[in-house]
Design a protein around this motif. Structure first.
Motif: not given
Length: 382
Positions: A23-43
């Protein structure tokens, strides 16, 4: 309750451990958040196809079934309405062989939501509804899956295919207006109009067109039974594509997906399937206009997973029967896999998977491909 609106549900769908957004911002009924995913495989893939020029063993360092992504979520309470938005940017980690800066950025989600006691309306770009739960509840979603050399996946720079084409088609993200009801006694309905796909070839004397949008819907039902949590779904799509040239036949595209997931303590069982006409068996955006009139397919996926502590083992078998000519020949596509995952913590995971993929011709042509792949990977999520 598994939410139908993705928001960050893609991450939640495959992450067995808690993976919280920041959560990057949470104030006065307003929120702004980030999520993410990083992956790598040896195949390491062992390919066996008709013609010695194709037989080889290929090693790669690639991302898995899911690309890497970063997402941003916004919500704001305005009176009785909750306004929301999501954008997500999906990135490949493999450049092309001829261009060292050819990494692709794919915007798969860019939508807003308006929600209240009456339900929710989504406007913008998001994954489709047909085959949606089939893929989101795939127990190998965070793994690797099939890499058909026939489809160019072994040497390609994009993702692997999971069980796409051997259990379900991929519900392509598309522009849409979709309404979702509130959850009532475990039931929830999502129904939307989608930007239609041009499934009818232009002719020298005509132009392809769609009088109506593409219609898609999904009904889900969740309940408890004898200590088990049961989640069921039924989804579908319909579209008609015509041509101003009366000599060109109309293409009717329709599909039906279904499935059930049962969670009993640390054991998860999933069974799903689909049937489709006039739809490519791999992609719901209907790659291959010219062949869609004769393209019928159906498939199923059976999976079981068991968690013990921070460890998890999953078994998977999927099959798609293409009665049309998706690859120029009628064929069966099968994927068998076993996967082991180890959660180091809530955000770091180690993955090992062995996958067997086969294409068998259904017109007497025999085996068209047999590719075995070992994938060893690591993923980070937030």
């Amino acid at each position: 309750m598994l939410p139908l609106a993705l928001a960050s549900a893609v991450a939640l769908a495959f992450a067995q451990s808690a993976s919280a957004e920041i959560v990057l911002y949470d104030q006065d009924g307003t929120t702004f958040a980030t999520d993410g995913y990083i992956n790598a495989f040896y195949v390491n893939s062992d390919i066996d196809r008709p013609g010695e020029q194709f037989d080889r063993t290929q090693s790669r360092v690639k991302m898995g079934f899911l690309p890497n992504w970063i997402g941003f979520n916004m919500s704001k309470q305005v009176g009785d309405l909750k306004l929301g938005a999501r954008s997500s940017f999906w990135v490949t980690i493999n450049d092309s062989e001829t261009n060292g800066t050819d990494t692709a950025i794919d915007v798969r989600q860019f939508y807003g939501t308006i929600a209240g006691d009456w339900g929710e309306v989504l406007i913008g770009k998001d994954f489709g509804l047909f085959a949606r739960s089939n893929i989101l509840l795939d127990e190998l979603l965070g793994g690797y899956g099939q890499v058909s050399d026939t489809l160019g996946l072994v040497d390609g720079g994009g993702v692997s295919f999971g069980n796409i084409g051997s259990g379900y088609p991929y519900p392509f993200p598309t522009s849409q207006i979709t309404y979702r009801t509130p959850v009532v006694n475990g039931f929830r309905l999502a129904a939307g109009i989608m930007d239609p796909v041009d499934t009818n070839d232009d002719s020298p004397a005509g132009k392809a067109y769609q009088e109506e949008p593409r219609f898609e819907a999904e009904l889900t039902y969740q309940f408890d039974l004898g200590g088990a949590q049961i989640y069921t779904w039924l989804n579908g799509a319909y579209q008609s594509s015509e041509n101003t040239d009366n000599s060109v036949d109309t293409v009717k595209s329709k599909g039906l997906g279904y499935g059930v997931q049962a969670k009993i303590s640390d054991l998860t069982l999933v069974a799903s399937g689909f049937t489709a006409e006039g739809i490519n068996p791999f992609f719901t955006n209907n790659l291959g206009e010219a062949s869609l009139r004769e393209m019928d397919s159906d498939g199923y996926l059976f999976q079981g997973a068991y968690r013990f502590g921070k460890n998890r083992i999953a078994l998977s078998y999927g099959k798609t029967r293409d009665d049309g000519n998706g690859l120029g020949v009628k064929a069966d596509f099968e994927t068998r896999a076993i996967a082991y995952t180890r959660d180091i913590n809530d955000h770091l995971r180690l993955i090992a998977e062995y996958n067997q993929f086969e294409i068998d011709g259904r017109d007497g042509s025999g085996s068209l491909e047999d590719t075995d792949t070992l994938a060893l990977g690591v993923s980070l999520s937030w």
